[in-house]
Scaffold this motif. Structure first.
Motif, mmCIF file in Angstrom:
data_model
loop_
_atom_site.group_PDB
_atom_site.id
_atom_site.type_symbol
_atom_site.label_atom_id
_atom_site.label_comp_id
_atom_site.label_asym_id
_atom_site.label_seq_id
_atom_site.Cartn_x
_atom_site.Cartn_y
_atom_site.Cartn_z
ATOM 1 N N LYS A 45 0.850 -1.188 0.000
ATOM 2 C CA LYS A 45 0.000 0.000 0.000
ATOM 3 C C LYS A 45 0.885 1.238 0.000
ATOM 4 O O LYS A 45 1.652 1.460 0.938
ATOM 5 C CB LYS A 45 -0.928 0.011 1.220
ATOM 6 N N SER A 142 1.567 6.867 2.824
ATOM 7 C CA SER A 142 1.058 8.060 2.145
ATOM 8 C C SER A 142 2.024 8.603 1.098
ATOM 9 O O SER A 142 1.768 9.639 0.498
ATOM 10 C CB SER A 142 0.766 9.154 3.172
ATOM 11 N N GLU A 158 -1.533 18.281 0.710
ATOM 12 C CA GLU A 158 -2.287 17.982 -0.507
ATOM 13 C C GLU A 158 -2.022 19.113 -1.511
ATOM 14 O O GLU A 158 -2.498 20.240 -1.336
ATOM 15 C CB GLU A 158 -3.789 17.871 -0.255
ATOM 16 N N HIS A 207 -14.948 15.630 9.805
ATOM 17 C CA HIS A 207 -15.282 14.853 8.614
ATOM 18 C C HIS A 207 -16.426 13.910 8.964
ATOM 19 O O HIS A 207 -16.305 13.040 9.825
ATOM 20 C CB HIS A 207 -14.087 14.045 8.111
ATOM 21 N N GLN A 240 -9.119 16.270 -0.844
ATOM 22 C CA GLN A 240 -9.057 14.834 -1.092
ATOM 23 C C GLN A 240 -8.301 14.083 0.011
ATOM 24 O O GLN A 240 -8.024 12.894 -0.130
ATOM 25 C CB GLN A 240 -8.363 14.572 -2.443
ATOM 26 N N LEU A 241 -7.986 14.759 1.108
ATOM 27 C CA LEU A 241 -7.275 14.104 2.205
ATOM 28 C C LEU A 241 -8.119 12.973 2.782
ATOM 29 O O LEU A 241 -9.303 13.138 3.062
ATOM 30 C CB LEU A 241 -6.937 15.116 3.293
ATOM 31 N N ASP A 242 -7.484 11.833 2.953
ATOM 32 C CA ASP A 242 -8.187 10.649 3.447
ATOM 33 C C ASP A 242 -8.341 10.733 4.963
ATOM 34 O O ASP A 242 -7.339 10.782 5.683
ATOM 35 C CB ASP A 242 -7.388 9.395 3.067
ATOM 36 N N ALA A 244 -9.212 8.448 7.063
ATOM 37 C CA ALA A 244 -8.653 7.263 7.725
ATOM 38 C C ALA A 244 -7.141 7.402 7.898
ATOM 39 O O ALA A 244 -6.582 7.035 8.937
ATOM 40 C CB ALA A 244 -8.982 6.011 6.915
ATOM 41 N N ALA A 245 -6.469 7.956 6.881
ATOM 42 C CA ALA A 245 -5.021 8.160 6.973
ATOM 43 C C ALA A 245 -4.693 9.214 8.024
ATOM 44 O O ALA A 245 -3.729 9.073 8.792
ATOM 45 C CB ALA A 245 -4.461 8.571 5.618
#
Length: 368
Positions: A45, A142, A158, A207, A240-242, A244-245
């Motif tokens: 990943k 990442s 980002e 979020h 677009q920042l995740d 979960a990350a």
């Protein structure tokens, strides 16, 4: 009762040390192997490789050693004293005029040394190593766009925007799912010329199902010869920042030092936030040495009686039974403190008191 170290103190200490360290190595080793095998699913990943997984596991060893030490201490103590009891060495020491209380003090002295090392590791080595481990995993997955700092909170990038968050929580939603809340958020936008184009401060960034929302926003936009300020109560944030990350980059309460936990508790209380999770971990650190010694001393009476006729399996079973029983008792009082909102100090003081009271009854019965 003389408390100065004697030759038999060293003999008992060496016997207990050996079995505790052996048990400790086995428990931590098994946990490390399981943790390493569990990382295989994440290999591939982003830039996360098998080498990153191995480094992450190695850096988490101090935290795992700290967590497993109480269990290793009680199992190892029972095994070490049980071996001495099975060969009648404890009986010989008793024949020399040593009381059961004096022999118990010898065991406590030996375990106190190991416990002191673990307290130091839990406050200094383990948090630093865990922070390094989290940085390795987060940065690798990442592709270098995320980083977690023990002192500066969470950083993410980002495009031309950099995010800095002082702290955050992952909260459960009433209808299921989770909601990520970042606090003390700053967004730095860099222009094409490499200069700071705007600085946005938000009290929090949340979020949820509808995406990101910034609350209590103050934005400063910089021109060539001017600067303007805009304030809004709330606004959506297109990114677009995740989540979960980002959540994985937040420092968990169990990975903080007692000083950092105290600071977090004061910050949350000052701002009307829930600090119970941090109080739980904070007081568990203070009661850690008490719990280790109480748990081991509670098991000592068995070494003077039933373990003399039992084998290694019996000693191992009783050690696991003691450790499991104490863990369940502590978990019960901890959950009760969280649900009923009474002092965590009382919740962490009750289990060792209960265990020592039961042990004292057994001790007097065997002494009789």
């Amino acid at each position: 009762m003389k408390l100065r170290p004697m030759r038999f103190d060293l003999y008992l200490g060496r016997a207990v040390f050996g079995t505790v360290l052996l048990t400790w190595a086995v428990l931590v080793g098994l946990d490390v192997v399981m943790a390493f095998s569990g990382e295989f699913k994440d290999v591939g990943k982003g830039g996360y490789t098998l080498g990153h997984a191995a480094a992450w596991v190695l850096y988490t060893v101090p935290r795992r050693a700290y967590t497993f030490f109480p269990t290793a201490a009680v199992i190892g103590s029972l095994m070490g004293l049980g071996q001495l009891a099975a060969t009648s060495e404890l009986t010989a020491l008793r024949a020399l005029g040593l009381s059961r209380k004096r022999l118990s003090v010898s065991v406590a002295i030996a375990l106190s040394l190991l416990t002191a090392v673990m307290v130091f590791s839990g406050e200094v080595v383990a948090p630093w190593a865990q922070s390094r481990a989290d940085n390795i995993k987060l940065s690798a997955k990442s592709g270098g766009s995320l980083a977690a700092s023990r002192y500066s909170g969470l950083w993410a990038r980002e495009g031309d925007t950099f995010l800095s968050a002082g702290s955050g929580d992952e909260l459960l939603q009433p209808g299921g799912g989770t909601r990520l809340v970042l606090r003390d958020v700053r967004l730095y936008k860099i222009g094409a010329d490499g200069q700071l184009a705007s600085l946005t401060y938000a009290g929090s960034a949340e979020h949820g199902d509808s995406g990101w929302v910034l609350n209590k926003v103050r934005r400063d936009t910089f021109g060539e010869r001017s600067a303007t300020r805009q304030t809004v109560e709330s606004e959506p944030w297109q990114t677009q920042l995740d989540p979960a990350a980002l959540a994985s980059g937040l420092s968990k309460p169990r990975n903080l030092t007692a000083m950092d936990l105290r600071t977090s508790i004061e910050y949350r209380k000052r701002n009307g936030l829930d600090a119970r999770d941090y109080e739980d971990i904070y007081w568990s650190r203070w009661f850690y040495p008490v719990n280790v010694l109480a748990l081991c001393l509670a098991a000592v009476p068995f070494a003077f009686g039933s373990l003399r006729s039992g084998g290694m399996g019996k000693r191992l079973f009783l050690g696991i039974l003691f450790a499991l029983g104490f863990w369940l008792l502590q978990l019960f009082f901890g959950r009760m403190a969280g649900a009923l909102k009474f002092d965590y100090r009382l919740a962490y003081a009750l289990p060792p008191i209960v265990m020592l009271a039961v042990s004292g009854m057994l001790f007097r019965r065997k002494s009789g």
